[in-house]
Every structure is written in structure tokens, then in C-alpha cells.
Design an enzyme around this catalytic site. Sequence first.
Site, short mmCIF file in Angstrom:
data_model
loop_
_atom_site.label_atom_id
_atom_site.label_comp_id
_atom_site.label_asym_id
_atom_site.label_seq_id
_atom_site.Cartn_x
_atom_site.Cartn_y
_atom_site.Cartn_z
N CYS A 1 5.90 34.82 8.20
CA CYS A 1 6.76 35.51 9.17
C CYS A 1 7.29 34.51 10.17
CB CYS A 1 5.97 36.59 9.89
SG CYS A 1 5.12 37.65 8.74
N GLU B 1 0.84 -1.21 0.00
CA GLU B 1 0.00 0.00 0.00
C GLU B 1 0.87 1.25 0.00
OE1 GLU B 1 -2.45 -0.88 3.47
OE2 GLU B 1 -0.81 -0.32 4.79
C1 LIG Z 1 1.35 6.20 5.51
C2 LIG Z 1 1.10 4.76 5.38
C3 LIG Z 1 1.32 4.12 4.15
C4 LIG Z 1 1.93 4.82 2.96
O1 LIG Z 1 3.27 5.12 3.22
P1 LIG Z 1 4.17 5.80 2.07
O2 LIG Z 1 5.46 6.07 2.76
O3 LIG Z 1 3.48 7.02 1.61
O4 LIG Z 1 4.32 4.79 0.97
C5 LIG Z 1 0.97 2.79 4.05
N1 LIG Z 1 0.45 2.11 5.10
C6 LIG Z 1 0.25 2.69 6.31
C7 LIG Z 1 -0.32 1.90 7.41
C8 LIG Z 1 0.58 4.04 6.48
O5 LIG Z 1 0.41 4.60 7.68
#
Ligand SMILES: *Cc1c(COP(=O)(O)O)cnc(C)c1O
Length: 400
Positions: A338, A260
Site C-alpha cells: 500500500c 572485487e
Molecule cells: C559494494 C562494494 C563492492 C561491490 O560493488 P559492485 O558494484 O557490486 O561490483 C566492492 N567493493 C566495495 C568496497 C564495496 O563497497
Amino acid sequence: MSDRLLRHIRELGEDQLPAYVYDLHQLHEHAAAIRAALPERVQLFYAAKANSDPRLIEVLREHVDGFEVASGGELHHIQAAAPGTAVAFGGPGKTPTELEQALQTGVDRLHIESEQELRLLTGLLGEQTTAVLLRVNLPIALGPVALAMGGQPSPFGLDPDHLDRCLALIAADDRIRLHGIHVHLASGLDAPAHLDVARQVLAWATDWAAEKGVQLSEVNLGGGMGVDYTRPGTRFDWTAFGSGLRRLLERYPRLSLRIEPGRSVTVYCGWYVTRVLDIKRSHGHAFAVLRGGTHHLRTPATKQHDQPFDILPVDTWDRPWERPEARDELVTMVGQLCTPKDVLARNTPVERLRVGDRIAFSLAGAYAWNISHHDFLMHPAPHFHHLDHTPVPVPAGSHP
Ligand SMILES: *Cc1c(COP(=O)(O)O)cnc(C)c1O
């Protein structure tokens, strides 16, 4: 930068800056290449928190198997932007309302972050069943990484020795099906490092499942594929990663994998474009003050890096005084806020930079606009442009 994108940026009116420009064609090609590099048994989900712009989601849904969301808001947003697409719901601190929303809208996986979350879920399930992954904080050797999230004290996931109590709760409730294990241990990993994590996670997960008598059907390896802001031309090696996973999966014929990623998918398609308002010197040091700043593009402040940029020279100058410029020197690019923290790039060598020139910051398609503190100082919001992913033919003679 494609010719098309360059043309678009040059043609933006002064009053249309700052602007975020998303190259949807780039995103389409990049996502297709990622998908093509992965074995069939690896499902590709996109982590919506990296950038949930609906136009990007619309392009991505053609290429991904689903989306990973981490709040009720993201869940609602993705179900509206990509109706009918599979959604996995993760993230810490899910409220009963969010869990209920997830159950009612039929998310495809719930990633369980704690024992209490599992207990809340049990209380909310009526007749329906649900598939869960247990998110585990595994002590895995990661080497030097940008942002380690596992194997050390962390609010994310469950320590391995807390899993037994969850297994007992699941065993006692036939409405909850344990589908497998979820890990998201680090971000900023290159392909060999990520494969090494995958190897260790799969070895651990299959041993654990055998020991506990658990039927393991899926392992989610999370995201965290690296983006190198110091070398914007380099990319995570998806081909090496895909073939490494293919070889690894030969050892686990019954297992399916999910990943993911967020950042590595959308970061390259986004540009933050602005112009130079002023160039000044302070104690021998050159500063370029830009329209906008880190309230639009917070990435360099949060990641403590210099955001890479291209200078697009603008030759017209109609003021009666000499045009301020920097030549062959180090320039710090700041915004209009600022605060000394409003720095987009520090001490960057430039050949020539003048007031009125345009600056296009690259790698601004992920964790950029959506993580920024928009209302600080109440400057206007940037404009948003999406270059369609059907490329428009370049008019004859418009460039050499
Ligand atoms: C943020 C996150 C991702 C994605 O991470 P990237 O570094 O953007 O690839 C995937 N899984 C979980 C559980 C996350 O918290």
C-alpha cells in the site's frame, strides 16, 4: 532464459509463487568466463554484499580467489559457506568486536577506512601481525556514472592528504604490514571507463608510494563493473577489461591487482518470478498488480529503474467472468504494497498481458532479495529455487 529455466518456471505450482529462481549453471559459466578473461596477476574477489546466498557462494568459490566482506555478520557467513577461502574485510564503521573477529579468524586483508580504525586495530593486536590496505578516496575524473563514491565528500576511505598520519602509525608498529592501496570509486562503469580508472589509480598509487618510500605490493581496484538494466542482453566486456589490465600491468612488473565485483557477477543468475493478480485502469492508465512486490525485489525502487521482465503466458482461465487483460498498451507493473513506491516497472509496452500470466523479472541475482524490506505489510516470503549447475539433459520431445 535457458530452456531448463523456462521449464522450471512453468512447472512451479501457483502456491510456489512468488519465487526466486537462481540458475547456478549460468553462474558457474559466467564466473568461469570472468576468471578466464583476467590475467593471472589479477585476483578476483567477490563482494558478498551483492548476494550472499550460500548456494551461490558455493558455486563462486570454485572460480574466485576470495570474498570481500563488509561486516562481522558477512565474515561469519562466508567463513561458514566457504571455509578456508581467503577473505578481505572492508567497509566503514568496523567495531572493535568485528576487528577482533577478523584478527582471530585470520582474514587475509583488512581494508582500513580511517585513522581511528587503524588506532583501534593497533590496540587489539597482540603478538600477531596483519596485512592492511589503506582505502583512499581519490579525486579521479570518472565521467558520468551511476553512483560515484570517490573524489567528493564521502564517508568511505581516506582523503589522500590524511594518509601521512596513517603511514606514521604503521611505521611505528611492526605488527602491521601495509600491503597497498584500496579504491572503490564508483559503480556502473563500463570496461573502457573502468580501465581508465585503473590507469589513473595505478599512476597515482605508484607515484605516491615512490614519494613516501612505501613498498607497494598490491592495488585493489574495487568493484562497480556496470550492469545495464535497460539492455539486459548486454554484459560488461570482461575480455576487453582483462586484456586492458594485462597491457597496463606490463608497466608495473612487481604489482599485483585485485578486483572485487559484486553486482556484475551474480545479477544475471537470479530471476524473481510471480503472477498477475489483477489488471485495472486508472485515469486511462493500465496497472498490473502482481503477487509480491518491492518488499521482495527492491532493486527497481532503489535504483529508480524499470526491472526488465519476460511474460510467460498461462492459457488456462476457469473463472466465470471475462479475463482482465491489457493489449498493445503501456502497463505499469506494481506489487501488493500500500504505497505508490511499490513499482517494479513503469509504462512498459506489452502486447498482451492477462490476469494469471506469469512474470519473470530478470537481473534479480544481486542487490535484490537481500536489500529488500521483507516484513513491510507481512506478506509471505518468496520461495527459493536453485537450478543445479550440472545441467540435467532435456527429455526428448519436451520442446521443439
Ligand atoms: C559494494 C562494494 C563492492 C561491490 O560493488 P559492485 O558494484 O557490486 O561490483 C566492492 N567493493 C566495495 C568496497 C564495496 O563497497
